[in-house]
Scaffold this active site. Structure first.
Site, PDB file in Angstrom:
ATOM      1  N   ASP A   9      41.312  60.137  40.977  1.00 48.41           N
ATOM      2  CA  ASP A   9      42.649  60.112  41.555  1.00 48.41           C
ATOM      3  C   ASP A   9      43.109  58.645  41.544  1.00 48.41           C
ATOM      4  O   ASP A   9      42.266  57.736  41.507  1.00 48.41           O
ATOM      5  CB  ASP A   9      42.546  60.655  42.986  1.00 48.41           C
ATOM      6  CG  ASP A   9      43.808  60.488  43.766  1.00 48.41           C
ATOM      7  OD1 ASP A   9      44.850  60.954  43.294  1.00 48.41           O
ATOM      8  OD2 ASP A   9      43.753  59.880  44.855  1.00 48.41           O
ATOM      9  N   ASP A  11      46.232  57.029  43.546  1.00 50.63           N
ATOM     10  CA  ASP A  11      46.705  56.526  44.840  1.00 50.63           C
ATOM     11  C   ASP A  11      45.657  56.791  45.928  1.00 50.63           C
ATOM     12  O   ASP A  11      45.312  57.937  46.197  1.00 50.63           O
ATOM     13  CB  ASP A  11      48.017  57.266  45.148  1.00 50.63           C
ATOM     14  CG  ASP A  11      48.497  57.077  46.565  1.00 50.63           C
ATOM     15  OD1 ASP A  11      48.684  55.936  46.965  1.00 50.63           O
ATOM     16  OD2 ASP A  11      48.665  58.091  47.258  1.00 50.63           O
ATOM     17  N   ARG A  49      56.428  64.298  44.552  1.00 45.83           N
ATOM     18  CA  ARG A  49      57.550  63.668  45.264  1.00 45.83           C
ATOM     19  C   ARG A  49      58.456  64.712  45.924  1.00 45.83           C
ATOM     20  O   ARG A  49      58.791  64.601  47.103  1.00 45.83           O
ATOM     21  CB  ARG A  49      58.351  62.829  44.261  1.00 45.83           C
ATOM     22  CG  ARG A  49      59.201  61.767  44.896  1.00 45.83           C
ATOM     23  CD  ARG A  49      59.947  60.987  43.824  1.00 45.83           C
ATOM     24  NE  ARG A  49      59.062  60.416  42.818  1.00 45.83           N
ATOM     25  CZ  ARG A  49      59.456  59.999  41.616  1.00 45.83           C
ATOM     26  NH1 ARG A  49      60.729  60.084  41.261  1.00 45.83           N
ATOM     27  NH2 ARG A  49      58.589  59.496  40.753  1.00 45.83           N
ATOM     28  N   SER A 116      51.200  61.189  40.337  1.00 44.59           N
ATOM     29  CA  SER A 116      52.300  60.219  40.324  1.00 44.59           C
ATOM     30  C   SER A 116      52.939  60.043  38.948  1.00 44.59           C
ATOM     31  O   SER A 116      52.261  59.853  37.940  1.00 44.59           O
ATOM     32  CB  SER A 116      51.797  58.859  40.814  1.00 44.59           C
ATOM     33  OG  SER A 116      52.832  57.904  40.699  1.00 44.59           O
ATOM     34  N   ASP A 170      40.728  61.232  47.536  1.00 45.29           N
ATOM     35  CA  ASP A 170      40.844  60.769  48.930  1.00 45.29           C
ATOM     36  C   ASP A 170      41.668  61.723  49.789  1.00 45.29           C
ATOM     37  O   ASP A 170      41.826  61.478  50.980  1.00 45.29           O
ATOM     38  CB  ASP A 170      41.520  59.382  48.972  1.00 45.29           C
ATOM     39  CG  ASP A 170      42.991  59.473  48.608  1.00 45.29           C
ATOM     40  OD1 ASP A 170      43.322  60.154  47.620  1.00 45.29           O
ATOM     41  OD2 ASP A 170      43.819  58.891  49.331  1.00 45.29           O
TER      42      ASP A 170
END
Ligand code: B16
Ligand code: MG
Length: 212
Positions: A9, A11, A49, A116, A170
């Site tokens: 991952d 971010d 988003r 993202s 995370d």
């Protein structure tokens, strides 16, 4: 070697962009007069988003049209990208750079699997754009985490079977995405407490112990 492939991952695992997402969403919430805090922000980790915006708007006092929502999401991204301007190689998380080099030396294939749409910009800005064998990101998928799409795409780009890929995450949405892809998951940070993970790690360099 226990795992030939690792999918990271972005971010919150490789780069500390999570604080910038939080600050950009907080600005939008303040401008719109919507209550927002870090607990709500934690629900946005790994989530796209537009889906993040829907979570924030659960607290809104009015209904937003699709056009208004798209404008808000665009505005958030503008604020986020302004904050990304500060991002440097110092913002890669502890041990990331060294561990990626070690893994490649051990012939482990490594990929990024991120929701993202800013993935390439972020990797370039921190100098990790050439550190991976494959990158799958939010510009290439239609369903964001917890859907397995981005991790399955990363595995496909590596030419690897899902069960041979270890996912490092995370966030709850990402842990579920890895599990839904049929991949073992190493959880870091909050995800280290998830009941669905295979390994809990305190820092990225712990992966060297797991793959040995
Ligand atoms: P963007 P990841 C995710 O990245 C973030 O955790 C999440 O907070 C964000 O909403 C999502 O990317 C979309 O990001 O607005 O840049 O397209 O954790 O999957 O690397
Ligand atoms: Mg994350």
């Amino acid at each position: 070697m226990r795992y030939e492939n690792i999918i990271f991952d972005l971010d919150g695992v490789l780069v500390s962009t999570d604080e910038y997402h939080y600050q950009a969403w907080q600005k939008i919430a303040d401008e719109e007069g919507i209550y927002f805090d870090r607990a709500i922000n934690n629900r946005l980790r790994g989530v796209s988003r537009m889906e993040s915006l829907d979570i924030i708007l659960e607290r809104a006092g009015k209904k937003y049209t699709q056009a208004e929502k798209e404008a808000l999401a665009q505005r958030k991204n503008t604020y986020y990208q302004q904050l990304l301007g500060q991002l440097t190689s110092a913002d890669t998380l502890k041990g990331v750079r060294e561990t990626l080099l070690d893994l490649r030396q051990k012939d482990v294939h490594i990929a990024v699997g991120s929701s993202s749409k800013n993935t390439m910009r972020i990797l370039k800005q921190v100098g990790l754009e050439n550190a991976f064998d494959a990158i799958a990101d939010g510009t290439e998928i239609t369903k964001s985490k917890p859907d397995p799409e981005v991790f399955l795409l990363a595995a496909q780009k590596l030419g690897a079977k899902p069960e041979t890929c270890l996912v490092v995450e995370d966030a709850a949405a990402g842990v579920n995405a890895g599990c839904n892809a049929g991949m073992p998951v190493a959880g870091i940070g909050e995800a280290a407490k998830s009941p669905r993970i295979t390994y809990a790690i305190a820092e990225i360099s712990d992966l060297l112990r797991i793959i040995a």
